[in-house]
Design a protein around this motif. Structure first.
Motif, PDB file in Angstrom:
ATOM      1  N   UNK A   1       0.872  -1.179   0.000  1.00  0.00           N
ATOM      2  CA  UNK A   1       0.000   0.000   0.000  1.00  0.00           C
ATOM      3  C   UNK A   1       0.907   1.228   0.000  1.00  0.00           C
TER       4      UNK A   1
ATOM      5  N   UNK B   1       0.542   6.940  10.170  1.00  0.00           N
ATOM      6  CA  UNK B   1      -0.247   8.059   9.626  1.00  0.00           C
ATOM      7  C   UNK B   1      -1.456   8.396  10.503  1.00  0.00           C
ATOM      8  N   UNK B   2      -1.591   7.682  11.605  1.00  0.00           N
ATOM      9  CA  UNK B   2      -2.710   7.875  12.568  1.00  0.00           C
ATOM     10  C   UNK B   2      -4.070   7.534  11.940  1.00  0.00           C
ATOM     11  N   UNK B   3      -4.053   6.866  10.804  1.00  0.00           N
ATOM     12  CA  UNK B   3      -5.330   6.486  10.175  1.00  0.00           C
ATOM     13  C   UNK B   3      -6.027   5.397  10.987  1.00  0.00           C
TER      14      UNK B   3
ATOM     15  N   UNK C   1       7.647   7.038  -3.677  1.00  0.00           N
ATOM     16  CA  UNK C   1       7.033   8.317  -3.279  1.00  0.00           C
ATOM     17  C   UNK C   1       7.942   9.486  -3.656  1.00  0.00           C
TER      18      UNK C   1
ATOM     19  N   UNK D   1       0.990   5.818  -0.486  1.00  0.00           N
ATOM     20  CA  UNK D   1       0.195   6.950   0.011  1.00  0.00           C
ATOM     21  C   UNK D   1      -1.089   7.123  -0.798  1.00  0.00           C
ATOM     22  N   UNK D   2      -1.041   6.784  -2.099  1.00  0.00           N
ATOM     23  CA  UNK D   2      -2.265   6.860  -2.921  1.00  0.00           C
ATOM     24  C   UNK D   2      -3.272   5.813  -2.471  1.00  0.00           C
TER      25      UNK D   2
ATOM     26  N   UNK E   1      -3.556   4.565   0.585  1.00  0.00           N
ATOM     27  CA  UNK E   1      -4.146   5.038   1.843  1.00  0.00           C
ATOM     28  C   UNK E   1      -5.208   6.094   1.543  1.00  0.00           C
ATOM     29  N   UNK E   2      -4.874   7.009   0.606  1.00  0.00           N
ATOM     30  CA  UNK E   2      -5.810   8.074   0.246  1.00  0.00           C
ATOM     31  C   UNK E   2      -7.096   7.493  -0.341  1.00  0.00           C
TER      32      UNK E   2
ATOM     33  N   UNK F   1      -9.246   6.259   2.441  1.00  0.00           N
ATOM     34  CA  UNK F   1      -9.824   7.416   3.146  1.00  0.00           C
ATOM     35  C   UNK F   1     -11.008   7.967   2.348  1.00  0.00           C
ATOM     36  N   UNK F   2     -10.843   8.049   1.035  1.00  0.00           N
ATOM     37  CA  UNK F   2     -11.912   8.592   0.192  1.00  0.00           C
ATOM     38  C   UNK F   2     -13.159   7.726   0.218  1.00  0.00           C
TER      39      UNK F   2
ATOM     40  N   UNK G   1       0.383  12.631   2.313  1.00  0.00           N
ATOM     41  CA  UNK G   1       1.032  11.675   3.225  1.00  0.00           C
ATOM     42  C   UNK G   1       2.393  11.186   2.741  1.00  0.00           C
TER      43      UNK G   1
ATOM     44  N   UNK H   1     -19.704   8.171   4.623  1.00  0.00           N
ATOM     45  CA  UNK H   1     -20.188   8.870   5.825  1.00  0.00           C
ATOM     46  C   UNK H   1     -21.489   9.657   5.640  1.00  0.00           C
TER      47      UNK H   1
ATOM     48  N   UNK I   1      -8.562  13.550   7.095  1.00  0.00           N
ATOM     49  CA  UNK I   1      -9.489  13.063   6.062  1.00  0.00           C
ATOM     50  C   UNK I   1      -9.076  13.486   4.653  1.00  0.00           C
TER      51      UNK I   1
ATOM     52  N   UNK J   1      -6.972   5.678  13.854  1.00  0.00           N
ATOM     53  CA  UNK J   1      -8.051   6.273  14.660  1.00  0.00           C
ATOM     54  C   UNK J   1      -9.276   6.620  13.806  1.00  0.00           C
ATOM     55  N   UNK J   2      -9.094   6.570  12.484  1.00  0.00           N
ATOM     56  CA  UNK J   2     -10.183   6.893  11.563  1.00  0.00           C
ATOM     57  C   UNK J   2     -10.963   5.630  11.166  1.00  0.00           C
TER      58      UNK J   2
ATOM     59  N   UNK K   1     -14.118   5.808   2.668  1.00  0.00           N
ATOM     60  CA  UNK K   1     -14.735   6.045   3.976  1.00  0.00           C
ATOM     61  C   UNK K   1     -15.478   7.388   3.988  1.00  0.00           C
ATOM     62  N   UNK K   2     -14.831   8.399   3.423  1.00  0.00           N
ATOM     63  CA  UNK K   2     -15.420   9.741   3.379  1.00  0.00           C
ATOM     64  C   UNK K   2     -16.735   9.730   2.588  1.00  0.00           C
TER      65      UNK K   2
END
Lengths: 111, 150
Positions: free
Chosen positions: A53, A91-93, B62, A55-56, A58-59, A62-63, B122, A69, B117, A95-96, A65-66
């Motif tokens: 995985x 990345x503290x994700x 990256x 950064x894209x 992970x993004x 996140x998207x 990142x 919601x 969010x 907690x999300x 999930x967003x």
């Protein structure tokens, strides 16, 4: 990369195979856009066969999930390798997202 | 993509001959995979564990993507220069783009409540956390990273 969807106990379980990165993110988004357009309330994503995985990637998660919601949808991530889990921690994700050890538990306790 | 090896006289911790590898790629995303594949192949003799290889690949990808897309703005008249070498037990890499640079200190922290969010931001944060050392030059168009090989 592949995404396999199955219905289980009234929710959708997704198995993603391969890598979640800048190359595979558009196809993954497409698969989930379909579920989101149907306002799928509960989605479990099993990552046991995900090997990488970035950064894209992970993004992308996140998207998804967003986008769930606004209609009150919920998502659980399961069966991550320790390496991929460490990216969520850094990345503290963590907690999300609702992150659980295994799919069975995530499905059976998804109220 | 062009590649050259600069020979060096010293030897690494495992007795492999150290050499500085230079690679020059045009500013196109499609060349990035060739670079990290080359690096992982060159690390094979060092019996590096899979988590370390994962970190090296992710950080190289990256940093190269930043160099191509943000540094050189995908202008394929501009190039990205990569040099990497093993010194002792450390993998060293320098990536230079031909853009005007940026100030890495102004990148927002992606872990705060305001940014968590967001769909981007990142990449540099991951580099700083996964590598043992990350430095930028003053202009911000050269990044140097070090990863201790385990």
């Amino acid at each position: 990369m592949g995404v396999k969807l199955e219905s289980k106990n009234g929710l959708v379980v997704c198995h993603i195979h391969g890598e979640i990165d800048i190359n595979s993110s558009p196809s993954i988004k497409k698969a989930f856009d379909n579920l989101i357009s149907k306002k799928t309330p509960k989605i479990v994503i099993n990552l046991s066969r995900v090997t990488y995985v970035d950064s894209s990637g992970l993004a992308t998660l996140v998207e998804i999930l967003k986008n769930m919601r606004p209609y009150g949808g919920r998502m659980r991530l399961t069966n991550m390798s320790s390496k991929i889990k460490s990216l969520f921690e850094i990345t503290k994700l963590e907690k999300l997202f609702e992150i659980m050890a295994d799919e069975e538990e995530a499905v059976s306790t998804f109220m | 993509m062009t590649r050259s090896d600069q020979s060096a006289s010293s030897r690494s911790r495992k007795g492999h001959k150290e050499a500085k590898i230079l690679i020059k790629i045009p500013s196109e995303i499609r060349y990035i995979k060739e670079v990290w594949l080359r690096i992982l192949t060159d690390l094979k003799p060092y019996n590096v564990d899979s988590d370390t290889l994962f970190d090296v690949r992710l950080c190289v990808e990256e940093a190269l993507r930043n160099a191509v897309v943000h540094g050189n703005r995908s202008d394929n008249r501009l190039f990205v220069n990569v040099s990497y070498w093993i010194k002792g037990a450390d993998f060293n890499i320098e990536i230079e783009n031909e853009g005007s640079g940026f100030d890495h200190r102004i990148i927002p922290d992606p872990t705060t409540d305001d940014n968590i969010m967001k769909s981007s931001g990142r990449g540099v944060y991951l580099l700083k956390n996964l590598m043992d050392s990350v430095e930028f030059n003053k202009t911000g168009n050269v990044i140097k990273m070090v990863k201790h090989l385990k």
